[in-house]
Design a protein around this motif. Structure first.
Motif, PDB file in Angstrom:
ATOM      1  N   TRP A  18      48.527  42.582  40.470  1.00 31.16           N
ATOM      2  CA  TRP A  18      48.987  41.374  39.782  1.00 31.16           C
ATOM      3  C   TRP A  18      48.637  41.421  38.296  1.00 31.16           C
ATOM      4  O   TRP A  18      49.440  41.059  37.442  1.00 31.16           O
ATOM      5  N   SER A  19      47.434  41.868  37.983  1.00 28.68           N
ATOM      6  CA  SER A  19      46.994  41.948  36.594  1.00 28.68           C
ATOM      7  C   SER A  19      47.830  42.950  35.813  1.00 28.68           C
ATOM      8  O   SER A  19      48.222  42.693  34.664  1.00 28.68           O
ATOM      9  N   SER A  30      41.379  48.701  35.626  1.00 21.98           N
ATOM     10  CA  SER A  30      42.369  47.875  34.929  1.00 21.98           C
ATOM     11  C   SER A  30      42.693  48.404  33.536  1.00 21.98           C
ATOM     12  O   SER A  30      43.640  47.939  32.901  1.00 21.98           O
ATOM     13  N   ALA A  64      36.582  47.582  39.343  1.00 22.48           N
ATOM     14  CA  ALA A  64      37.785  46.811  39.025  1.00 22.48           C
ATOM     15  C   ALA A  64      38.062  46.817  37.524  1.00 22.48           C
ATOM     16  O   ALA A  64      39.208  46.938  37.093  1.00 22.48           O
ATOM     17  N   ILE A 116      41.428  41.573  48.291  1.00 22.34           N
ATOM     18  CA  ILE A 116      41.734  40.604  47.238  1.00 22.34           C
ATOM     19  C   ILE A 116      41.622  41.260  45.868  1.00 22.34           C
ATOM     20  O   ILE A 116      42.473  41.069  45.001  1.00 22.34           O
ATOM     21  N   ALA A 117      40.582  42.054  45.677  1.00 22.72           N
ATOM     22  CA  ALA A 117      40.411  42.759  44.405  1.00 22.72           C
ATOM     23  C   ALA A 117      41.546  43.748  44.168  1.00 22.72           C
ATOM     24  O   ALA A 117      42.032  43.901  43.047  1.00 22.72           O
ATOM     25  N   LEU A 136      44.615  41.815  43.112  1.00 25.65           N
ATOM     26  CA  LEU A 136      44.464  41.368  41.730  1.00 25.65           C
ATOM     27  C   LEU A 136      44.713  42.502  40.737  1.00 25.65           C
ATOM     28  O   LEU A 136      45.176  42.253  39.624  1.00 25.65           O
ATOM     29  N   GLN A 137      44.422  43.739  41.117  1.00 25.09           N
ATOM     30  CA  GLN A 137      44.720  44.879  40.247  1.00 25.09           C
ATOM     31  C   GLN A 137      46.224  44.986  40.005  1.00 25.09           C
ATOM     32  O   GLN A 137      46.667  45.175  38.879  1.00 25.09           O
TER      33      GLN A 137
END
Length: 122
Positions: free
Chosen positions: A99-100, A17, A13, A92-93, A96-97
């Motif tokens: 969203w981040s 990112s 992750a 979920i991870a 989040l990628q």
């Protein structure tokens, strides 16, 4: 051990990112520079391009994480309970990628526009 899949997931992750973070940092300087130079139209185009490419980068990372979860099965096949826990966290991870990446790009664009007393044209 049970820690190995979680450490691998965290490292993956973090690695995935990095492209959106680099794009956002570059956009902060580019959009700010264009606004200082009075070129609001180019700044707006650069801002939208940054948001699109950062989000696409996050989406690609999410797809890679979701499709690569099968590789965890090969590496950690002897730890089925830990593998189930790590695999259940993968969506979920992945979310989040995305969203981040979107958040980092939008923050960079807003920071560049707000810090220069300039407004992006409509």
């Amino acid at each position: 051990s049970a820690l190995a899949p979680m450490v691998l997931l965290d490292a993956l992750a973090t690695l995935l990112s990095q492209p959106s973070a680099a794009l956002s940092a570059a956009a902060l300087y580019k959009v700010g520079s264009l606004l200082r130079g009075g070129n609001g139209r180019a700044a707006k185009g650069t801002a939208w391009l940054t948001i699109f490419t950062s989000t696409a980068s996050g989406l690609a990372a999410a797809i890679l994480m979701l499709s690569g979860s099968g590789a965890l099965t090969l590496v950690f096949a002897h730890e089925t309970h830990t593998l189930k826990a790590a695999s259940s966290l993968m969506p979920i991870a992945a979310l989040l990628q995305v969203w981040s990446a979107l958040g980092a790009a939008c923050l960079a664009v807003l920071e560049a526009a707000g810090g220069r007393d300039a407004v992006l044209p409509p």
